[in-house]
Design a protein around this motif. Structure first.
Motif, PDB file in Angstrom:
ATOM      1  N   MET A   1       0.825  -1.214   0.000  1.00  0.00           N
ATOM      2  CA  MET A   1       0.000   0.000   0.000  1.00  0.00           C
ATOM      3  C   MET A   1       0.857   1.260   0.000  1.00  0.00           C
ATOM      4  O   MET A   1       0.430   2.314  -0.468  1.00  0.00           O
ATOM      5  N   TRP A   2       2.065   1.172   0.508  1.00  0.00           N
ATOM      6  CA  TRP A   2       2.977   2.324   0.472  1.00  0.00           C
ATOM      7  C   TRP A   2       3.383   2.662  -0.967  1.00  0.00           C
ATOM      8  O   TRP A   2       3.760   3.809  -1.257  1.00  0.00           O
ATOM      9  N   ALA A   3       3.336   1.678  -1.858  1.00  0.00           N
ATOM     10  CA  ALA A   3       3.633   1.923  -3.271  1.00  0.00           C
ATOM     11  C   ALA A   3       2.397   2.410  -4.013  1.00  0.00           C
ATOM     12  O   ALA A   3       2.496   3.199  -4.958  1.00  0.00           O
ATOM     13  N   VAL A   4       1.227   1.943  -3.580  1.00  0.00           N
ATOM     14  CA  VAL A   4      -0.027   2.281  -4.261  1.00  0.00           C
ATOM     15  C   VAL A   4      -0.377   3.746  -4.094  1.00  0.00           C
ATOM     16  O   VAL A   4      -0.733   4.435  -5.055  1.00  0.00           O
ATOM     17  N   LYS A   5      -0.309   4.238  -2.862  1.00  0.00           N
ATOM     18  CA  LYS A   5      -0.861   5.540  -2.523  1.00  0.00           C
ATOM     19  C   LYS A   5       0.096   6.684  -2.848  1.00  0.00           C
ATOM     20  O   LYS A   5       1.131   6.856  -2.211  1.00  0.00           O
ATOM     21  N   GLY A   6      -0.302   7.485  -3.825  1.00  0.00           N
ATOM     22  CA  GLY A   6       0.514   8.625  -4.221  1.00  0.00           C
ATOM     23  C   GLY A   6       0.648   9.676  -3.138  1.00  0.00           C
ATOM     24  O   GLY A   6       1.559  10.512  -3.184  1.00  0.00           O
ATOM     25  N   HIS A   7      -0.240   9.649  -2.136  1.00  0.00           N
ATOM     26  CA  HIS A   7      -0.185  10.639  -1.062  1.00  0.00           C
ATOM     27  C   HIS A   7       1.149  10.625  -0.320  1.00  0.00           C
ATOM     28  O   HIS A   7       1.596  11.654   0.178  1.00  0.00           O
ATOM     29  N   TYR A   8       1.766   9.466  -0.227  1.00  0.00           N
ATOM     30  CA  TYR A   8       3.055   9.387   0.463  1.00  0.00           C
ATOM     31  C   TYR A   8       4.151  10.135  -0.294  1.00  0.00           C
ATOM     32  O   TYR A   8       5.203  10.442   0.268  1.00  0.00           O
ATOM     33  N   TYR A   9       3.917  10.402  -1.556  1.00  0.00           N
ATOM     34  CA  TYR A   9       4.972  10.923  -2.436  1.00  0.00           C
ATOM     35  C   TYR A   9       4.808  12.405  -2.736  1.00  0.00           C
ATOM     36  O   TYR A   9       5.384  12.922  -3.677  1.00  0.00           O
ATOM     37  N   ASN A  10       4.015  13.089  -1.949  1.00  0.00           N
ATOM     38  CA  ASN A  10       3.832  14.529  -2.104  1.00  0.00           C
ATOM     39  C   ASN A  10       4.740  15.224  -1.106  1.00  0.00           C
ATOM     40  O   ASN A  10       4.454  15.261   0.095  1.00  0.00           O
ATOM     41  N   SER A  11       5.834  15.779  -1.594  1.00  0.00           N
ATOM     42  CA  SER A  11       6.823  16.369  -0.686  1.00  0.00           C
ATOM     43  C   SER A  11       6.312  17.653  -0.039  1.00  0.00           C
ATOM     44  O   SER A  11       6.833  18.071   0.999  1.00  0.00           O
ATOM     45  N   ASP A  12       5.299  18.281  -0.626  1.00  0.00           N
ATOM     46  CA  ASP A  12       4.770  19.515  -0.055  1.00  0.00           C
ATOM     47  C   ASP A  12       3.790  19.256   1.087  1.00  0.00           C
ATOM     48  O   ASP A  12       3.533  20.141   1.898  1.00  0.00           O
ATOM     49  N   TYR A  13       3.222  18.053   1.126  1.00  0.00           N
ATOM     50  CA  TYR A  13       2.214  17.746   2.134  1.00  0.00           C
ATOM     51  C   TYR A  13       2.516  16.413   2.825  1.00  0.00           C
ATOM     52  O   TYR A  13       1.903  15.394   2.517  1.00  0.00           O
ATOM     53  N   PRO A  14       3.466  16.402   3.765  1.00  0.00           N
ATOM     54  CA  PRO A  14       3.670  15.171   4.537  1.00  0.00           C
ATOM     55  C   PRO A  14       2.420  14.860   5.352  1.00  0.00           C
ATOM     56  O   PRO A  14       1.612  15.744   5.631  1.00  0.00           O
ATOM     57  N   TYR A  15       2.276  13.609   5.719  1.00  0.00           N
ATOM     58  CA  TYR A  15       1.085  13.148   6.444  1.00  0.00           C
ATOM     59  C   TYR A  15      -0.193  13.487   5.677  1.00  0.00           C
ATOM     60  O   TYR A  15      -1.164  14.003   6.216  1.00  0.00           O
ATOM     61  N   TYR A  16      -0.152  13.163   4.384  1.00  0.00           N
ATOM     62  CA  TYR A  16      -1.316  13.390   3.523  1.00  0.00           C
ATOM     63  C   TYR A  16      -2.311  12.251   3.784  1.00  0.00           C
ATOM     64  O   TYR A  16      -2.661  11.491   2.894  1.00  0.00           O
ATOM     65  N   ASN A  17      -2.748  12.117   5.049  1.00  0.00           N
ATOM     66  CA  ASN A  17      -3.645  11.014   5.388  1.00  0.00           C
ATOM     67  C   ASN A  17      -4.697  11.436   6.404  1.00  0.00           C
ATOM     68  O   ASN A  17      -5.890  11.390   6.101  1.00  0.00           O
ATOM     69  N   TYR A  18      -4.292  11.858   7.608  1.00  0.00           N
ATOM     70  CA  TYR A  18      -5.292  12.138   8.638  1.00  0.00           C
ATOM     71  C   TYR A  18      -6.293  13.238   8.261  1.00  0.00           C
ATOM     72  O   TYR A  18      -7.419  13.242   8.787  1.00  0.00           O
TER      73      TYR A  18
END
Length: 601
Positions: free
Chosen positions: A507-524
C-alpha cells in the motif's frame, strides 16, 4: 445511454484549443512574463526579510500593490498548471504535456521563492498596524497572521532559495516518478480465458467483482506488478521523507508532524482527540468486517474482499443513471447544488473513462474561479456514483470560493473535504431510502467500506508514515522493511477483522499521497474531513433551513479562519473527543443496521 466505451472525457478547450495551438504557447509565455514581472515588483518594493518595518503610507501602498498583483498572477498560474496537469494525468505518455509541466515547474520554483520572500516581509511588519491602515490587508488577515507565524520557521533567505531550487529535482521529481511509473504500470491477467495487459487502475477496479476468484487473481497480479517497481518506489519514498525531515529540522519544527499540523490549520490536541476516538471505534469497524464476511459466506475477509459487492443482484449504475440521480438528489438540498452538478455534466468537467496512461483514483481540481475538473475511473457501481458525488462536492466548495482571492482561498486539507463528505452523504441516504433490502445491504457495505478505510486504514497509513519518518532519521528503509512496517500497521488497526495472511504489503507503493513532498502526512485530513462532514450533516438534519443559511458562507471561509473557529460557528468543539465520538456514532448506527440486514440473507 453511455456504455463503458463512451464514458466522457473532460473538455479543456475553454482554456486553450489544445496544447499544440498557438494560443497555448502565447498564454504559456504570457504567464512566465507575468511571474518575472511580479519578481521585479517584489524587488522594487524590497519584499524580503527586514529587521523591522515601519507601517507608514508608503509601506501600505506597496503592500496593497504587491498583494493585488500576487493574487492575479497566482490565479492565472494555477489555471495553467491545472490545464497541463489534466493532460498529464489522463495520458502520462503525452510527451508535450510532460515537457510543459516540467518547464512550468521552473516557474513554480520562482513562485516558491517569491512566496518565501513575501512571508519573510510580512514577518518583518507590525501586522496589527497594517490591518488598522489597510482594508485590503483586513480582507487577508488570516493569511497575514499565518505568514507572520510561518516567518518564525524560515531558514535563512539563501537556504530557502536553495531548497526551492533543489526541490524540482528532489522531492517534486521523486513524486513525478511515482505518478509516471504507476500510471504506466501494466498487469498481465487472464480474464474469461483471454490473457492480456491491463492498466493498474483497471486491475484495482476488479476488486469490485462479485467473483472471488477474479478478485483474488487481480490482487495477486497487482502485488506482482508492485514488486516489479518496488525498488525505485522505495528509493522515491526514502528520498522524500529524508528531505522532509531535514527541512523540518532546519526550519525549527520539532517534527514533520508539527509542520503539517500548522499546514492543516489544527493543533496537536485536536489530532489526538480525533485519533483516540478513532481507535475506540475499531471494535465496531471490525464488527462490520466480520458481518461482511458472513454475508459473503466467508470465515474472514481477505484484503481482496474489502470492496466485494454483496449479493448477485446489486444494481448496475450506468454513467447516465449516475448523472440523473446525482442532479436529482443534490436538488433535494438546494437548486444551487443541483445546478453545479448539472453544469459539470453538461459542460464536460468530468473525465470518467479508465484507460492506459491515466492515473488511478479520483480528484477534483479548480480550473478557474468557480469552475473545476473532476477525474474519475468510473465503473457501473454505487461506489463510483458515490465517488462522483464526493468530487462534485469539492467542485461546489470551489464554487463557493469563487469570489475569494487566491490568497484567501488556500483551504487546509482538513477543511477541503467538508463539502465532499456532505454531498456523498446526501447521495448515500437517498440511495438507501427507496432501495430493496438487497440494495440497502450493498449500499451500506460500500459506504461502510469507505468509512472503514478512512477511519481504520487511514490510521494505519498515519502510523506507517510516522514510522517511516522516525526510522528515516537513522537510515534508508529497504523494500522488505517498508512492506513489513505496512503489514504491522494493518495488523494493528484491522486486527481480527481481516485475514492476516492476505493483507496488502505494497500500500505504500499504491498511494501517491506518500509521495507529495509539499504535504507530509497526507492522510489524517481525510479522517478529519469525513468526521467533520458527518458532524455538519447531523447539524443539517437538526435544523435544515438554519443550516443552509450559514453553510455556503462556511465553505467560502475555509481559507480565511482556522478549523476550530470555523467549527465553532455550528457549535462544534473539535478539540474534544466527544465531538469525534458523536460523528463516529453515525457509523456505529450504520454498522448496527448492516448487521441486521445481513441476518435476513
Amino acid at each position: 445511454m453511455l456504455t463503458t466505451q463512451e464514458l466522457p472525457r473532460w473538455d479543456m478547450t475553454v482554456i486553450y484549443p489544445d496544447m499544440e495551438a498557438p494560443e497555448f504557447e502565447q498564454g504559456f509565455a504570457a504567464n512566465i512574463r507575468a511571474v518575472d514581472s511580479l519578481s521585479a515588483l517584489f524587488d522594487q518594493h524590497h519584499v524580503a526579510e527586514h529587521t523591522a518595518l515601519t507601517v507608514d503610507d508608503a509601506l501600505v501602498t506597496a503592500f496593497e500593490e504587491v498583494i493585488a498583483r500576487y493574487n492575479e498572477v497566482l490565479e492565472h498560474i494555477e489555471t495553467l498548471y491545472t490545464y497541463i496537469s489534466c493532460f498529464v494525468d489522463t495520458n502520462s505518455e503525452d510527451t508535450l504535456a510532460q515537457a510543459k509541466l516540467s518547464e512550468l515547474m521552473n516557474v513554480y520554483v520562482l513562485l516558491t521563492q517569491l512566496g518565501t520572500r513575501f512571508t519573510a516581509w510580512v514577518g518583518s511588519m507590525d501586522v496589527d498596524a497594517l490591518l488598522a491602515r489597510s482594508g485590503l490587508a483586513r480582507h487577508h488577515e488570516h493569511m497575514l497572521r499565518r505568514a507572520q507565524f510561518r516567518a518564525r520557521h524560515l531558514m535563512s533567505s539563501a537556504e530557502e532559495m536553495l531548497a526551492s531550487e533543489l526541490n524540482i529535482s528532489s522531492g517534486m521529481a521523486w513524486g513525478r516518478l511515482h505518478g509516471n511509473m504507476t500510471s504506466q504500470l501494466k498487469v498481465s491477467l487472464d480474464v474469461d480465458g483471454v490473457t492480456k495487459e491491463y492498466p493498474i487502475s483497471a486491475v484495482r477496479n476488479m476488486g469490485y467483482s462479485p467473483d472471488r476468484n477474479m478478485r483474488k487473481c487481480a490482487y495477486e497480479a497487482e502485488l506482482a506488478a508492485w514488486e516489479r517497481v518496488a525498488v525505485p518506489l522505495a528509493a522515491s519514498l526514502n528520498s522524500i521523507k529524508n528531505e522532509t525531515n531535514v527541512l523540518a529540522r532546519k526550519r525549527g519544527w520539532s517534527s514533520a508532524l508539527e509542520a503539517t499540523l500548522f499546514l492543516n490549520s489544527i493543533d496537536q490536541q485536536t489530532l489526538e482527540a480525533m485519533l483516540e476516538a478513532a481507535r475506540e471505534s475499531f471494535p465496531d469497524m471490525r464488527r462490520y468486517l466480520k458481518a461482511k464476511a458472513r454475508a459473503l459466506g466467508l470465515q474472514k475477509l481477505a484484503w481482496y474482499d474489502l470492496q466485494a459487492p454483496i449479493g448477485q443482484s446489486e444494481k448496475s449504475w450506468s454513467f447516465e443513471e449516475a448523472q440523473l440521480f446525482i442532479i436529482e438528489q443534490f436538488g433535494s438540498y438546494s437548486p444551487r447544488l443541483a445546478g453545479l452538478a448539472e453544469q459539470a455534466f453538461n459542460e464536460r468537467w468530468i473525465d470518467a473513462e479508465p484507460r492506459p496512461g491515466k492515473i488511478d483514483g479520483a480528484y477534483c481540481a479548480g480550473l478557474r474561479p468557480g469552475e473545476s475538473r473532476v477525474l474519475a475511473n468510473y465503473s457501473p457501481s454505487y461506489d463510483s456514483v458515490s465517488t462522483l458525488a464526493h468530487e462534485l462536492g469539492h467542485a461546489y466548495h470551489n464554487l463557493n470560493m469563487r469570489d475569494r482571492t487566491t490568497l484567501q482561498s488556500g483551504s487546509p486539507m482538513t477543511l477541503a473535504e467538508t463539502a465532499s463528505i456532505f454531498c456523498e452523504t446526501i447521495i448515500r441516504n437517498a440511495a438507501l431510502k427507496n432501495a430493496s433490502k438487497q440494495e440497502q445491504l450493498a449500499i451500506l457495505a460500500s459506504s461502510l467500506q469507505n468509512s472503514c478505510m478512512i477511519v481504520v486504514d487511514i490510521t494505519s497509513r498515519f502510523l506507517f508514515e510516522q514510522g517511516v519518518f522516525e526510522k528515516r532519521q537513522q537510515r534508508e528503509l529497504s523494500v522488505d522493511e517498508l512492506k513489513e512496517l505496512m503489514l504491522d500497521t494493518q495488523r494493528l488497526t484491522y486486527g481480527d477483522g481481516l485475514d492476516e495472511a492476505a493483507l496488502h504489503p505494497y500500500m505504500w507503493a499504491v498511494k501517491g499521497h506518500y509521495y507529495n513532498s509539499d504535504y507530509p502526512y497526507y492522510n489524517y485530513p481525510y479522517m478529519f474531513g469525513l468526521l467533520f462532514g458527518l458532524g455538519l450533516y447531523t447539524r443539517y438534519q437538526q435544523d435544515p433551513e438554519g443550516f443552509k443559511q450559514g453553510y455556503d458562507d462556511l465553505l467560502s471561509l475555509t481559507g480565511m479562519v482556522d478549523a476550530a473557529t470555523l467549527a465553532a460557528r455550528f457549535g462544534i468543539d473539535i478539540r474534544t473527543k466527544e465531538f469525534w465520538c458523536s460523528s463516529l456514532d453515525n457509523l456505529r448506527k450504520d454498522i448496527d443496521r448492516f448487521e441486521e440486514l445481513v441476518k435476513t440473507f
